[in-house]
Design an enzyme around this catalytic site. Structure first.
Site, short mmCIF file in Angstrom:
data_model
loop_
_atom_site.label_atom_id
_atom_site.label_comp_id
_atom_site.label_asym_id
_atom_site.label_seq_id
_atom_site.Cartn_x
_atom_site.Cartn_y
_atom_site.Cartn_z
N LYS A 67 37.33 43.49 35.37
CA LYS A 67 37.91 42.20 34.84
C LYS A 67 38.29 41.43 36.15
O LYS A 67 37.88 40.26 36.11
CB LYS A 67 39.21 42.34 34.26
CG LYS A 67 39.01 43.02 32.72
CD LYS A 67 40.33 43.08 31.97
CE LYS A 67 41.55 44.05 32.62
NZ LYS A 67 41.24 45.42 33.03
N THR A 68 38.83 42.06 36.90
CA THR A 68 38.92 40.89 38.11
C THR A 68 37.84 40.49 38.86
O THR A 68 37.73 39.44 39.18
CB THR A 68 39.96 41.83 39.09
OG1 THR A 68 41.37 41.97 38.72
CG2 THR A 68 40.37 40.83 40.31
N ASP A 112 46.08 37.27 35.78
CA ASP A 112 45.90 38.82 35.48
C ASP A 112 47.33 39.28 34.70
O ASP A 112 48.15 38.59 34.81
CB ASP A 112 45.79 39.48 36.83
CG ASP A 112 45.21 40.82 36.71
OD1 ASP A 112 44.67 41.09 35.67
OD2 ASP A 112 45.01 41.45 37.67
N THR A 161 45.01 44.22 29.51
CA THR A 161 44.52 45.47 29.03
C THR A 161 45.12 45.61 27.52
O THR A 161 44.66 46.70 27.27
CB THR A 161 45.39 46.62 29.98
OG1 THR A 161 46.61 46.25 29.99
CG2 THR A 161 44.66 46.62 31.42
N ARG A 220 36.14 51.78 38.73
CA ARG A 220 36.96 51.83 39.83
C ARG A 220 37.26 53.49 39.81
O ARG A 220 37.20 53.97 41.21
CB ARG A 220 38.25 51.26 39.11
CG ARG A 220 39.33 51.76 40.27
CD ARG A 220 40.83 51.08 40.22
NE ARG A 220 40.69 49.54 40.13
CZ ARG A 220 41.33 48.86 39.38
NH1 ARG A 220 42.27 49.17 38.38
NH2 ARG A 220 41.10 47.49 39.73
N1 LIG Z 1 30.11 46.35 36.62
C1 LIG Z 1 30.45 46.53 37.89
N2 LIG Z 1 29.56 46.59 38.74
C2 LIG Z 1 29.76 47.17 39.82
N3 LIG Z 1 30.93 47.45 40.19
C3 LIG Z 1 32.08 47.32 39.54
C4 LIG Z 1 31.79 46.64 38.07
N4 LIG Z 1 32.87 46.85 37.51
C5 LIG Z 1 33.97 47.17 38.34
N5 LIG Z 1 33.49 47.39 39.63
C6 LIG Z 1 34.26 47.85 40.67
O1 LIG Z 1 35.24 48.58 40.20
C7 LIG Z 1 36.57 48.29 40.90
C8 LIG Z 1 37.67 47.96 39.91
O2 LIG Z 1 36.96 46.73 39.53
P1 LIG Z 1 38.22 45.67 38.86
O3 LIG Z 1 37.24 44.40 38.80
O4 LIG Z 1 39.06 45.38 39.96
O5 LIG Z 1 38.73 46.12 37.53
P2 LIG Z 1 39.97 45.64 36.58
O6 LIG Z 1 40.10 44.19 37.17
O7 LIG Z 1 39.46 45.62 35.22
O8 LIG Z 1 41.01 46.51 36.46
C9 LIG Z 1 36.24 47.27 41.86
O9 LIG Z 1 35.99 47.70 43.14
C10 LIG Z 1 34.56 46.63 41.38
O10 LIG Z 1 33.81 46.96 42.80
MG LIG Z 2 42.28 43.67 37.74
#
Ligand SMILES: Nc1ncnc2c1ncn2[C@@H]1O[C@H](COP(=O)(O)OP(=O)(O)O)[C@@H](O)[C@H]1O
Ligand SMILES: [Mg+2]
Length: 357
Positions: A67-68, A112, A161, A220
């Site tokens: 998401k981030t 977020d 989430t 992640r």
């Molecule tokens: N579709 C994707 N392709 C490559 N790397 C990803 C992808 N989605 C997430 N990641 C990796 O996973 C990690 C967590 O992603 P993040 O965007 O912080 O998740 P969330 O915000 O949903 O908790 C990051 O380091 C990112 O590089």
């Molecule tokens: Mg996040």
């Protein structure tokens, strides 16, 4: 519980920097989530053609699904500045007013954990999203007056989430909701190879497959396990990210062959050994494993449900026959409760993206 942290989908401060370095920067580098990518690309391109800020975008999905990363990609694709804040950081409506009134035209505001925003701020956000206006309240008590203030058109990108916890008026003000689902093993393998390249640690095919299979469908976790395997290979092995080193490292961190970690197994263990397989309520279950109910519900359960180990029934959480088998425990005769029911629920619930009704 160090081992738990090693594989927890929640990011801790130390690893945020590495995580940032592994983030894809543009939509084309973002692996998987085919449908979301296509939808998003359309939303962004049509807005650019009309030379306007795109509709507000909501991203819903479990921790670590990207998401981030997507929020940052949205700003990058638009060539727009990005402002980052979060629901918990906005305690009073004044906090939000300060952010909103200083946005530049076309700026992307990433909020977020938007479901954790304080109520009064939420109401201010409705107006800002719809009319690009904030009502600044001056004075207190009966003499207080609201002064309307125009703000620059911006795009809100919210992440949650728990989309189910968003009030309907807020949810309705997003023009587009991206539902992030668990990733397929092949997609996780691609992410792993990309990350390994960025870390300068070439990864064997079989090792990538092994790590991907144990990553709970979550990038992640895949990236984190990759780093644990690399650590192991550097310290105890020959430095090569091979299948043997991957096996040994994953065993050390107590990630089993299906990716269940300590919390997952603790939940199943308590459910079976203390509650005869359930049904048991979420809060009781959470207390029994020493975790917050939200952690159990958001971090552990969706994967357990999707894997067919846990069923959510109206009367509580139930261990499925598969769970008994996987844990190698013989169910007591009366645990047959709802065995059939549990299977039906597990298969019925598997497609719901783990959302709790
Ligand atoms: N579709 C994707 N392709 C490559 N790397 C990803 C992808 N989605 C997430 N990641 C990796 O996973 C990690 C967590 O992603 P993040 O965007 O912080 O998740 P969330 O915000 O949903 O908790 C990051 O380091 C990112 O590089
Ligand atoms: Mg996040």
């Amino acid at each position: 519980m160090h081992e738990r942290e090693a594989v927890s989908p929640e990011a801790d401060v130390d690893e945020l920097r590495i995580e940032g370095a592994l983030r894809p920067r543009v939509l084309d580098e973002f692996v998987g989530q085919e449908r979301v990518r296509e939808q998003l690309s359309l939303v962004l391109h049509s807005a650019q053609r009309r030379n306007r800020a795109p509709d507000h975008i909501l991203m819903s999905g479990g921790p670590g699904l990207g998401k981030t990363t997507l929020a940052m990609i949205i700003a990058a694709e638009l060539g727009a500045p990005l402002r980052i804040s979060s629901g918990p950081a906005i305690e009073r409506s004044g906090d939000l007013a300060a952010v909103l009134s200083t946005l530049q035209e076309g700026e992307v505001l990433f909020l977020d954990e938007i479901h954790r925003m304080a109520r009064p701020a939420e109401e201010m956000l409705y107006v800002a999203m719809e009319d690009f206006r904030v009502d600044v309240v001056v004075g207190k008590g009966p003499g207080a007056t609201a002064i309307p203030l125009d703000i620059a058109p911006f795009t809100l990108v919210g992440a949650t989430t728990r989309a189910g916890m968003l009030p309907a008026p807020l949810r309705d003000r997003f023009g587009f909701t991206a539902h992030m689902d668990f990733y397929e093993p092949a997609e996780l393998e691609r992410i792993l190879h990309r990350s390994a390249g960025l870390l300068g640690a070439p990864l064997d095919e079989e090792a990538a497959r092994e790590i991907a299979g144990r990553s709970r469908g979550t990038p992640r976790i895949a990236n984190r396990l990759l780093r644990r395997v690399r650590d192991y290979a550097e310290v105890r092995g020959d430095g090569q990210l091979t299948l043997a080193n991957a096996h040994a490292a994953l065993e050390l961190y107590e990630v089993d062959e299906l990716g269940l970690d300590r919390l997952d197994r603790a939940i199943l263990d308590v459910l079976m050994n203390r509650f005869r397989g359930g049904p048991v309520g979420l809060s009781t279950l959470a207390v029994s494993v020493g975790e917050e109910a939200e952690t159990v519900e958001v971090v552990a359960e969706p994967f357990l449900v999707r894997s067919g180990f846990l069923a959510r029934t109206p009367r509580g959480r139930v261990a499925t026959p598969q769970a008994w088998t996987h844990m190698g425990i013989t169910p007591p005769p009366d645990a047959a409760f709802g065995a059939a029911q549990a299977v039906a629920d597990a298969t019925g619930a598997a497609g719901t993206n783990g959302a709790t009704p």
